[in-house]
Design a protein around this motif. Structure first.
Motif, PDB file in Angstrom:
ATOM      1  N   PHE A  22      23.022 -73.767 -67.654  1.00  0.00           N
ATOM      2  CA  PHE A  22      22.147 -74.615 -66.847  1.00  0.00           C
ATOM      3  C   PHE A  22      20.895 -73.860 -66.404  1.00  0.00           C
ATOM      4  CE2 PHE A  22      26.185 -76.993 -65.659  1.00  0.00           C
ATOM      5  CZ  PHE A  22      25.953 -77.983 -66.596  1.00  0.00           C
ATOM      6  N   VAL A  23      21.057 -72.576 -66.063  1.00  0.00           N
ATOM      7  CA  VAL A  23      19.903 -71.759 -65.676  1.00  0.00           C
ATOM      8  C   VAL A  23      18.942 -71.635 -66.858  1.00  0.00           C
ATOM      9  CG1 VAL A  23      19.170 -69.429 -64.998  1.00  0.00           C
ATOM     10  CG2 VAL A  23      21.143 -70.484 -63.897  1.00  0.00           C
ATOM     11  N   TYR A  24      19.476 -71.391 -68.052  1.00  0.00           N
ATOM     12  CA  TYR A  24      18.633 -71.237 -69.239  1.00  0.00           C
ATOM     13  C   TYR A  24      17.926 -72.545 -69.594  1.00  0.00           C
ATOM     14  CZ  TYR A  24      17.173 -70.030 -73.945  1.00  0.00           C
ATOM     15  OH  TYR A  24      16.425 -69.805 -75.072  1.00  0.00           O
ATOM     16  N   VAL A  25      18.634 -73.661 -69.514  1.00  0.00           N
ATOM     17  CA  VAL A  25      18.026 -74.964 -69.839  1.00  0.00           C
ATOM     18  C   VAL A  25      16.923 -75.299 -68.840  1.00  0.00           C
ATOM     19  CG1 VAL A  25      18.479 -77.449 -69.933  1.00  0.00           C
ATOM     20  CG2 VAL A  25      20.022 -75.861 -71.074  1.00  0.00           C
ATOM     21  N   PHE A  27      15.150 -73.176 -67.237  1.00  0.00           N
ATOM     22  CA  PHE A  27      14.040 -72.282 -67.557  1.00  0.00           C
ATOM     23  C   PHE A  27      13.223 -72.832 -68.727  1.00  0.00           C
ATOM     24  CE2 PHE A  27      12.636 -68.943 -70.509  1.00  0.00           C
ATOM     25  CZ  PHE A  27      11.615 -68.394 -69.747  1.00  0.00           C
ATOM     26  N   LYS A  28      13.906 -73.269 -69.785  1.00  0.00           N
ATOM     27  CA  LYS A  28      13.197 -73.781 -70.968  1.00  0.00           C
ATOM     28  C   LYS A  28      12.404 -75.040 -70.633  1.00  0.00           C
ATOM     29  CE  LYS A  28      13.716 -71.140 -74.448  1.00  0.00           C
ATOM     30  NZ  LYS A  28      12.555 -70.537 -75.085  1.00  0.00           N
ATOM     31  N   LEU A  29      12.942 -75.879 -69.745  1.00  0.00           N
ATOM     32  CA  LEU A  29      12.221 -77.097 -69.375  1.00  0.00           C
ATOM     33  C   LEU A  29      10.951 -76.789 -68.588  1.00  0.00           C
ATOM     34  CD1 LEU A  29      15.176 -79.441 -68.358  1.00  0.00           C
ATOM     35  CD2 LEU A  29      13.771 -79.573 -70.427  1.00  0.00           C
ATOM     36  N   GLU A  30      10.960 -75.729 -67.805  1.00  0.00           N
ATOM     37  CA  GLU A  30       9.819 -75.400 -66.959  1.00  0.00           C
ATOM     38  C   GLU A  30       9.126 -74.106 -67.393  1.00  0.00           C
ATOM     39  OE1 GLU A  30      11.169 -75.301 -62.952  1.00  0.00           O
ATOM     40  OE2 GLU A  30      12.091 -77.278 -63.063  1.00  0.00           O
ATOM     41  N   GLN A  31       9.316 -73.688 -68.625  1.00  0.00           N
ATOM     42  CA  GLN A  31       8.794 -72.401 -69.070  1.00  0.00           C
ATOM     43  C   GLN A  31       7.272 -72.329 -68.986  1.00  0.00           C
ATOM     44  OE1 GLN A  31      10.007 -71.213 -72.991  1.00  0.00           O
ATOM     45  NE2 GLN A  31       9.344 -69.110 -72.687  1.00  0.00           N
ATOM     46  N   GLN A  32       6.559 -73.349 -69.403  1.00  0.00           N
ATOM     47  CA  GLN A  32       5.097 -73.312 -69.362  1.00  0.00           C
ATOM     48  C   GLN A  32       4.579 -73.195 -67.937  1.00  0.00           C
ATOM     49  OE1 GLN A  32       3.233 -72.905 -71.991  1.00  0.00           O
ATOM     50  NE2 GLN A  32       5.104 -72.947 -73.230  1.00  0.00           N
ATOM     51  N   GLU A  33       5.199 -73.895 -67.021  1.00  0.00           N
ATOM     52  CA  GLU A  33       4.803 -73.813 -65.610  1.00  0.00           C
ATOM     53  C   GLU A  33       5.103 -72.427 -65.045  1.00  0.00           C
ATOM     54  OE1 GLU A  33       3.007 -75.192 -62.256  1.00  0.00           O
ATOM     55  OE2 GLU A  33       3.176 -76.251 -64.161  1.00  0.00           O
ATOM     56  N   GLY A  51       7.455 -65.597 -69.444  1.00  0.00           N
ATOM     57  CA  GLY A  51       8.332 -66.018 -68.352  1.00  0.00           C
ATOM     58  C   GLY A  51       9.749 -65.499 -68.454  1.00  0.00           C
ATOM     59  N   ARG A  52      10.046 -64.657 -69.452  1.00  0.00           N
ATOM     60  CA  ARG A  52      11.403 -64.145 -69.603  1.00  0.00           C
ATOM     61  C   ARG A  52      11.802 -63.245 -68.439  1.00  0.00           C
ATOM     62  NH1 ARG A  52       9.766 -63.307 -75.168  1.00  0.00           N
ATOM     63  NH2 ARG A  52      10.485 -65.083 -76.366  1.00  0.00           N
ATOM     64  N   CYS A  53      10.815 -62.613 -67.808  1.00  0.00           N
ATOM     65  CA  CYS A  53      11.130 -61.791 -66.635  1.00  0.00           C
ATOM     66  C   CYS A  53      11.727 -62.659 -65.526  1.00  0.00           C
ATOM     67  CB  CYS A  53       9.882 -61.063 -66.143  1.00  0.00           C
ATOM     68  SG  CYS A  53       8.508 -62.160 -65.721  1.00  0.00           S
ATOM     69  N   GLU A  54      11.194 -63.843 -65.368  1.00  0.00           N
ATOM     70  CA  GLU A  54      11.722 -64.770 -64.355  1.00  0.00           C
ATOM     71  C   GLU A  54      13.101 -65.282 -64.756  1.00  0.00           C
ATOM     72  OE1 GLU A  54      11.808 -66.486 -60.782  1.00  0.00           O
ATOM     73  OE2 GLU A  54      10.232 -65.154 -61.499  1.00  0.00           O
ATOM     74  N   LEU A  55      13.316 -65.483 -66.059  1.00  0.00           N
ATOM     75  CA  LEU A  55      14.632 -65.891 -66.544  1.00  0.00           C
ATOM     76  C   LEU A  55      15.667 -64.804 -66.244  1.00  0.00           C
ATOM     77  CD1 LEU A  55      16.535 -67.752 -68.149  1.00  0.00           C
ATOM     78  CD2 LEU A  55      15.760 -66.574 -70.217  1.00  0.00           C
ATOM     79  N   GLN A  56      15.298 -63.550 -66.495  1.00  0.00           N
ATOM     80  CA  GLN A  56      16.215 -62.442 -66.206  1.00  0.00           C
ATOM     81  C   GLN A  56      16.548 -62.382 -64.714  1.00  0.00           C
ATOM     82  OE1 GLN A  56      17.819 -60.629 -68.393  1.00  0.00           O
ATOM     83  NE2 GLN A  56      16.771 -61.642 -70.098  1.00  0.00           N
ATOM     84  N   LYS A  57      15.545 -62.596 -63.867  1.00  0.00           N
ATOM     85  CA  LYS A  57      15.787 -62.601 -62.417  1.00  0.00           C
ATOM     86  C   LYS A  57      16.730 -63.731 -62.031  1.00  0.00           C
ATOM     87  CE  LYS A  57      11.281 -60.716 -61.113  1.00  0.00           C
ATOM     88  NZ  LYS A  57       9.994 -61.032 -60.450  1.00  0.00           N
ATOM     89  N   SER A  58      16.516 -64.896 -62.619  1.00  0.00           N
ATOM     90  CA  SER A  58      17.363 -66.053 -62.294  1.00  0.00           C
ATOM     91  C   SER A  58      18.805 -65.827 -62.750  1.00  0.00           C
ATOM     92  CB  SER A  58      16.820 -67.313 -62.951  1.00  0.00           C
ATOM     93  OG  SER A  58      15.553 -67.624 -62.456  1.00  0.00           O
ATOM     94  N   LEU A  59      18.969 -65.267 -63.957  1.00  0.00           N
ATOM     95  CA  LEU A  59      20.314 -64.994 -64.448  1.00  0.00           C
ATOM     96  C   LEU A  59      21.009 -63.925 -63.610  1.00  0.00           C
ATOM     97  CD1 LEU A  59      19.786 -65.114 -68.316  1.00  0.00           C
ATOM     98  CD2 LEU A  59      21.052 -66.734 -66.903  1.00  0.00           C
ATOM     99  N   LYS A  60      20.253 -62.897 -63.208  1.00  0.00           N
ATOM    100  CA  LYS A  60      20.819 -61.843 -62.365  1.00  0.00           C
ATOM    101  C   LYS A  60      21.236 -62.421 -61.012  1.00  0.00           C
ATOM    102  CE  LYS A  60      20.592 -57.216 -60.970  1.00  0.00           C
ATOM    103  NZ  LYS A  60      21.974 -57.038 -60.638  1.00  0.00           N
TER     104      LYS A  60
END
Length: 125
Positions: A22-25, A27-33, A51-60
């Motif tokens: 759910f976190v990854y999905v 992220f992908k939906l709002e990646q451009q923002e 935006g992968r840095c933000e994805l890593q933070k969210s997953l952590k």
């Protein structure tokens, strides 16, 4: 109706195991923002982060939250084990004496053997 209820309850049970999905999905939906507003490298011309840095933070953050929930559950379980202790005292009972004239003995051979099959009375048939 029961089938739909079973499927719904099954999905509810499986939802916590798909948390990182759910976190990854999201992220992908709002990646451009995220790339335009939150990303650390947003001001760079050739932004390789996307935006992968933000994805890593969210997953952590999600993993830390899961570990915290497991630790809380473990503490509650340990507390339940501690609270269930009892201080009961048991007193000994005197053994029951076996009477000498006990009629049923199992060391002898049987006197007779019944070879017929039991048939209930035919009154109720």
């Amino acid at each position: 109706m029961k089938k739909y209820l079973i499927v719904l309850l099954g999905c509810i049970i499986l939802v916590p195991s798909f948390g990182s999905v759910f976190v990854y999905v999201s992220f992908k939906l709002e990646q451009q923002e995220i790339v335009k507003t939150i990303c650390v490298q947003r001001k760079m011309v050739f932004n390789t982060c996307n935006g992968r840095c933000e994805l890593q933070k969210s997953l952590k953050k999600y993993d830390d939250n899961e570990k915290k929930m497991q630790n809380n559950l473990k503490e509650k379980t340990e507390l339940a084990y501690i609270l269930n202790t009892s201080n009961k005292t048991f007193k000994l009972l005197e053994p029951i004496e076996i009477k000498a004239g006990f009629s049923a003995r199992f060391d002898n051979k049987p006197v007779s053997v019944l070879t017929e099959t039991f048939r209930p009375p035919s009154l109720f048939i």
